[in-house]
Design an enzyme around this catalytic site. Structure first.
Site, PDB file in Angstrom:
ATOM      1  N   PRO A 140      -3.996   0.943  18.709  1.00 45.25           N
ATOM      2  CA  PRO A 140      -3.706   0.346  17.490  1.00 45.25           C
ATOM      3  C   PRO A 140      -4.060   1.490  16.241  1.00 45.25           C
ATOM      4  O   PRO A 140      -3.602   1.245  15.307  1.00 45.25           O
ATOM      5  CB  PRO A 140      -4.703  -0.532  17.420  1.00 45.25           C
ATOM      6  CG  PRO A 140      -5.948  -0.275  18.318  1.00 45.25           C
ATOM      7  CD  PRO A 140      -5.060   0.482  19.246  1.00 45.25           C
ATOM      8  N   HIS A 156       0.799  -1.288   0.159  1.00 44.93           N
ATOM      9  CA  HIS A 156      -0.075   0.060   0.023  1.00 44.93           C
ATOM     10  C   HIS A 156       0.799   1.332   0.064  1.00 44.93           C
ATOM     11  O   HIS A 156       1.574   1.448   0.881  1.00 44.93           O
ATOM     12  CB  HIS A 156      -1.028   0.090   1.184  1.00 44.93           C
ATOM     13  CG  HIS A 156      -2.174  -0.787   1.063  1.00 44.93           C
ATOM     14  ND1 HIS A 156      -3.340  -0.627   1.591  1.00 44.93           N
ATOM     15  CD2 HIS A 156      -2.419  -1.802   0.233  1.00 44.93           C
ATOM     16  CE1 HIS A 156      -4.215  -1.634   1.542  1.00 44.93           C
ATOM     17  NE2 HIS A 156      -3.486  -2.605   0.569  1.00 44.93           N
ATOM     18  N   TYR A 199      -9.077   5.734   7.388  1.00 45.93           N
ATOM     19  CA  TYR A 199      -9.364   6.027   9.014  1.00 45.93           C
ATOM     20  C   TYR A 199     -10.387   7.187   9.171  1.00 45.93           C
ATOM     21  O   TYR A 199      -9.960   8.236   8.599  1.00 45.93           O
ATOM     22  CB  TYR A 199      -7.822   6.579   9.529  1.00 45.93           C
ATOM     23  CG  TYR A 199      -6.781   5.440   9.678  1.00 45.93           C
ATOM     24  CD1 TYR A 199      -6.036   5.121   8.761  1.00 45.93           C
ATOM     25  CD2 TYR A 199      -6.541   4.774  11.120  1.00 45.93           C
ATOM     26  CE1 TYR A 199      -5.119   4.016   8.798  1.00 45.93           C
ATOM     27  CE2 TYR A 199      -5.634   3.964  11.252  1.00 45.93           C
ATOM     28  CZ  TYR A 199      -4.786   3.542  10.098  1.00 45.93           C
ATOM     29  OH  TYR A 199      -3.784   2.660  10.239  1.00 45.93           O
ATOM     30  N   TYR A 213       4.272   6.845   9.861  1.00 47.58           N
ATOM     31  CA  TYR A 213       3.285   5.704   9.430  1.00 47.58           C
ATOM     32  C   TYR A 213       4.126   4.455   8.850  1.00 47.58           C
ATOM     33  O   TYR A 213       3.919   3.211   9.073  1.00 47.58           O
ATOM     34  CB  TYR A 213       2.123   6.121   8.497  1.00 47.58           C
ATOM     35  CG  TYR A 213       1.153   5.120   8.424  1.00 47.58           C
ATOM     36  CD1 TYR A 213       0.016   4.953   9.465  1.00 47.58           C
ATOM     37  CD2 TYR A 213       1.061   4.231   7.298  1.00 47.58           C
ATOM     38  CE1 TYR A 213      -1.021   4.091   9.555  1.00 47.58           C
ATOM     39  CE2 TYR A 213      -0.182   3.163   7.190  1.00 47.58           C
ATOM     40  CZ  TYR A 213      -0.886   3.170   8.454  1.00 47.58           C
ATOM     41  OH  TYR A 213      -2.090   2.077   8.194  1.00 47.58           O
ATOM     42  N   LYS A 234       1.096   0.517  15.031  1.00 49.31           N
ATOM     43  CA  LYS A 234       2.629   0.201  15.392  1.00 49.31           C
ATOM     44  C   LYS A 234       2.773  -1.030  16.468  1.00 49.31           C
ATOM     45  O   LYS A 234       4.147  -1.114  16.745  1.00 49.31           O
ATOM     46  CB  LYS A 234       2.937   1.669  16.160  1.00 49.31           C
ATOM     47  CG  LYS A 234       3.042   2.888  15.160  1.00 49.31           C
ATOM     48  CD  LYS A 234       4.301   2.710  14.453  1.00 49.31           C
ATOM     49  CE  LYS A 234       4.405   3.440  13.314  1.00 49.31           C
ATOM     50  NZ  LYS A 234       4.132   2.936  11.667  1.00 49.31           N
TER      51      LYS A 234
HETATM   52  P1  RFL Z   1       1.727 -11.294  21.802  1.00 54.29           P
HETATM   53  O1  RFL Z   1       1.017 -11.503  20.299  1.00 54.29           O
HETATM   54  O2  RFL Z   1       0.577 -10.811  22.864  1.00 54.29           O
HETATM   55  O3  RFL Z   1       2.084 -12.722  22.271  1.00 54.29           O
HETATM   56  C1  RFL Z   1       2.564 -12.877  23.468  1.00 54.29           C
HETATM   57  C2  RFL Z   1       2.433 -14.626  23.713  1.00 54.29           C
HETATM   58  O4  RFL Z   1       2.861 -14.782  24.915  1.00 54.29           O
HETATM   59  C3  RFL Z   1       1.986 -15.823  25.218  1.00 54.29           C
HETATM   60  N1  RFL Z   1       2.016 -15.850  26.780  1.00 54.29           N
HETATM   61  C4  RFL Z   1       2.583 -16.633  27.478  1.00 54.29           C
HETATM   62  N2  RFL Z   1       3.603 -17.579  27.265  1.00 54.29           N
HETATM   63  C5  RFL Z   1       4.078 -18.585  28.520  1.00 54.29           C
HETATM   64  N3  RFL Z   1       3.815 -18.040  29.645  1.00 54.29           N
HETATM   65  C6  RFL Z   1       3.085 -16.820  30.182  1.00 54.29           C
HETATM   66  N4  RFL Z   1       2.828 -16.697  31.264  1.00 54.29           N
HETATM   67  C7  RFL Z   1       2.462 -16.370  28.941  1.00 54.29           C
HETATM   68  N5  RFL Z   1       1.630 -15.360  28.794  1.00 54.29           N
HETATM   69  C8  RFL Z   1       1.399 -14.998  27.693  1.00 54.29           C
HETATM   70  C9  RFL Z   1       0.806 -15.589  24.937  1.00 54.29           C
HETATM   71  O5  RFL Z   1      -0.228 -16.583  24.671  1.00 54.29           O
HETATM   72  C10 RFL Z   1       1.166 -14.972  23.508  1.00 54.29           C
HETATM   73  O6  RFL Z   1       1.205 -16.164  22.482  1.00 54.29           O
HETATM   74  O7  RFL Z   1       2.885 -10.165  22.112  1.00 54.29           O
HETATM   75  P2  RFL Z   1       3.950 -10.069  20.968  1.00 54.29           P
HETATM   76  O8  RFL Z   1       4.711 -10.965  20.297  1.00 54.29           O
HETATM   77  O9  RFL Z   1       4.921  -8.857  21.640  1.00 54.29           O
HETATM   78  O10 RFL Z   1       3.200  -9.251  19.660  1.00 54.29           O
HETATM   79  C11 RFL Z   1       2.802  -8.105  19.704  1.00 54.29           C
HETATM   80  C12 RFL Z   1       1.553  -7.933  18.793  1.00 54.29           C
HETATM   81  O11 RFL Z   1       0.554  -8.932  18.891  1.00 54.29           O
HETATM   82  C13 RFL Z   1       0.729  -6.649  19.237  1.00 54.29           C
HETATM   83  O12 RFL Z   1       1.595  -5.475  19.126  1.00 54.29           O
HETATM   84  C14 RFL Z   1      -0.141  -6.284  18.008  1.00 54.29           C
HETATM   85  O13 RFL Z   1      -1.106  -7.072  17.578  1.00 54.29           O
HETATM   86  C15 RFL Z   1      -0.831  -4.907  18.132  1.00 54.29           C
HETATM   87  N6  RFL Z   1      -1.718  -4.525  16.958  1.00 54.29           N
HETATM   88  C16 RFL Z   1      -1.166  -3.863  16.079  1.00 54.29           C
HETATM   89  N7  RFL Z   1       0.342  -3.833  15.563  1.00 54.29           N
HETATM   90  C17 RFL Z   1       0.783  -3.256  14.481  1.00 54.29           C
HETATM   91  O14 RFL Z   1       1.782  -3.237  14.207  1.00 54.29           O
HETATM   92  N8  RFL Z   1      -0.258  -3.086  13.366  1.00 54.29           N
HETATM   93  C18 RFL Z   1      -1.583  -3.239  13.310  1.00 54.29           C
HETATM   94  O15 RFL Z   1      -2.179  -2.964  12.525  1.00 54.29           O
HETATM   95  C19 RFL Z   1      -2.068  -3.676  14.671  1.00 54.29           C
HETATM   96  N9  RFL Z   1      -3.268  -3.607  14.852  1.00 54.29           N
HETATM   97  C20 RFL Z   1      -2.986  -4.595  17.119  1.00 54.29           C
HETATM   98  C21 RFL Z   1      -3.973  -4.121  15.917  1.00 54.29           C
HETATM   99  C22 RFL Z   1      -3.554  -5.112  18.216  1.00 54.29           C
HETATM  100  C23 RFL Z   1      -4.898  -5.406  18.487  1.00 54.29           C
HETATM  101  N10 RFL Z   1      -5.389  -5.732  19.351  1.00 54.29           N
HETATM  102  C24 RFL Z   1      -6.251  -6.947  19.433  1.00 54.29           C
HETATM  103  C25 RFL Z   1      -4.884  -5.486  20.850  1.00 54.29           C
HETATM  104  C26 RFL Z   1      -5.118  -4.462  16.117  1.00 54.29           C
HETATM  105  C27 RFL Z   1      -5.555  -4.805  17.191  1.00 54.29           C
HETATM  106  C28 RFL Z   1      -7.182  -5.025  17.587  1.00 54.29           C
HETATM  107  C1  PHB Z   2      -5.788  -4.199  10.785  1.00 59.72           C
HETATM  108  O1  PHB Z   2      -6.092  -4.284   9.811  1.00 59.72           O
HETATM  109  O2  PHB Z   2      -6.109  -5.109  11.704  1.00 59.72           O
HETATM  110  C2  PHB Z   2      -5.213  -2.874  11.295  1.00 59.72           C
HETATM  111  C3  PHB Z   2      -4.934  -1.949  10.305  1.00 59.72           C
HETATM  112  C4  PHB Z   2      -4.379  -0.438  10.670  1.00 59.72           C
HETATM  113  C5  PHB Z   2      -4.469  -0.174  12.116  1.00 59.72           C
HETATM  114  C6  PHB Z   2      -4.751  -1.193  12.995  1.00 59.72           C
HETATM  115  C7  PHB Z   2      -5.478  -2.492  12.613  1.00 59.72           C
HETATM  116  O3  PHB Z   2      -3.984   1.060  12.454  1.00 59.72           O
END
Ligand code: RFL
Ligand code: PHB
Length: 390
Positions: free
Chosen positions: A293, A72, A201, A385, A297
């Protein structure tokens, strides 16, 4: 059992770190509390910076991402009946982002780990970290009723915001900085073609909305909801009605509805722990920091942490130098705070803050109009971004 590094958590941080270490001949085990299927069922991020893609390449895991990821070169801001495009490529000298789901990143990393036969323990219960302030750290856990212990040189806490790693650090050794926003994002995933080719957005008087996607046939849509709402309050029809209402008419008309494959609410939060190193324990990814989110990032910050941490650990084993691990916390935090700032700012500009009143609403609109009419302002958005340099 002994390993050089014990990684807690098999999210993107832990798996990517494991892969980069394995490539460099550093031996690591991963302990994950959940099953592989559970980890893969969590629908989260979708936008990858080019630095993330480079790291996946370095890890030897970028094949499918390069084939299926959608490049994109821009996204749009919708407000006050207007749609204003941020030309990422034009404003950053050719940089772009890749739309590819976190679920797929995780799957690719899991498969790569399985292919090299590197150890990973799923459904590890009661994971506990010991003695990381000395020279012989240990991690204990239970699996299928039996107790296990891993001796290691270093522990990488990649276990997310609710994990055991950060909680095992004594309170006096760690400082936390936090902002909670009092609302959440309700996300819906559906096999319908995206309403727009690029992400939109939208700021609206009823609340924020985001039109995102996973592919040309799968959409990921979000709306801002109060924290008191439950997923059950939002049948698909109600979601699509609210989502359409918050988008400009010409986009709303193109929203195709279809049954949700997944729907969940995530509260918005900013959080940073300092430092990110405690003796032989390092925190990386969501274990050390959370961003709302809105700036896309979170996953990308996890990757930059992992880049700094992997290079520090590899330097330790290959060259006997601790400069990289000694500098890890400061290097990672410098990038983290800038992403925290961008994510907080995007969130503040685009969401409805019911308590903030008319002045704040006018400030949001002035800010958006400034971005739309000033190249300097648009460049600021674009360079953040696409991701600041590592
Ligand atoms: P995770 O993915 O939470 O993984 C952590 C893992 O550790 C396990 N765990 C344990 N294991 C052993 N012992 C324990 N006591 C434990 N406790 C937990 C868990 O089961 C899990 O498997 O962290 P990690 O790896 O640091 O990754 C971070 C990302 O997942 C997170 O920052 C992103 O998803 C945030 N995020 C977004 N980030 C972006 O860069 N671009 C995006 O577009 C974006 N969109 C989002 C998002 C997060 C969202 N939510 C649901 C918070 C959109 C959403 C809706
Ligand atoms: C997503 O596609 O899940 C998404 C994209 C952009 C964002 C957050 C989440 O800023």
């Amino acid at each position: 059992m002994r390993h050089q590094v014990c990684i807690i958590g098999a999210g993107p941080s832990g798996l990517l770190l494991g892969q980069l270490l394995a490539k460099a001949g550093v031996d690591a085990v991963i302990l994950e509390a959940r099953s592989a299927d559970y980890v893969l069922s969590r629908i989260r991020a979708g936008v990858l910076e080019s630095g993330f893609v480079d790291l996946m390449r370095e890890a030897g895991c970028a094949g499918r991402l390069e084939q299926e990821g959608l490049v994109h070169g821009g996204f749009s801001l919708a407000f006050d009946g207007r749609i204003e495009r941020i030309d990422l490529q034009g404003l950053t000298g050719g940089k772009s982002v890749v739309v590819y789901g976190q679920t797929e990143v995780t799957r690719d990393l899991m498969e790569a780990r399985a292919a090299i036969g590197a150890p990973i323990v799923y459904e590890a219960e009661d994971v506990a970290l010991h003695d990381f302030d000395g020279s012989h750290p240990r991690v204990t856990y239970r699996k299928d009723g039996a107790s296990h212990e891993i001796a290691c040189d270093f522990i990488a806490g990649c276990d997310g915001f609710h994990g055991a790693s950060r909680r095992s650090v004594p309170e006096r050794a760690i400082a936390s900085f936090e902002r909670v926003y009092g609302f959440g994002w309700l996300g819906l995933l559906a096999d319908v073609p995206p309403a727009s080719e690029e992400l939109i957005y939208a700021r609206h008087m009823h609340g924020f909305a985001l039109a995102s996607m996973r592919s040309h046939t799968r959409s990921r849509y979000y709306i801002q909801v109060p924290l008191s709402d439950q997923v059950g309050d939002w049948p698909d029809d109600r979601f699509y009605d609210a989502f359409r209402r918050r988008l400009p008419d010409e986009v709303a008309e193109r929203v195709v509805t279809g049954p949700s494959l997944e729907k969940s609410i995530a509260p918005l939060r900013s959080f940073v722990a300092e430092p990110l190193r405690f003796g032989r324990l390092f925190l990386a990814g969501d274990a050390g920091h959370i961003v709302p989110p809105t700036g896309a990032k979170g996953l990308n910050l996890a990757a930059s942490d992992v880049h700094y941490l992997a290079s520090g650990l590899i330097e330790h084993y290959a060259e006997g130098s601790d400069a990289g691990i000694d500098g890890y916390s400061a290097r990672a935090l410098a990038r983290i705070w800038k992403a925290e700032r961008f994510s907080w700012w995007m969130t503040s500009m685009l969401h409805l803050f019911p308590e903030a009143g008319g002045f704040s609403a006018r400030m949001q609109l002035a800010e958006l109009d400034y971005i739309a009419t000033s190249k300097a302002a648009a460049i600021t958005v674009a360079e953040n971004y696409v991701g600041l340099p590592y």
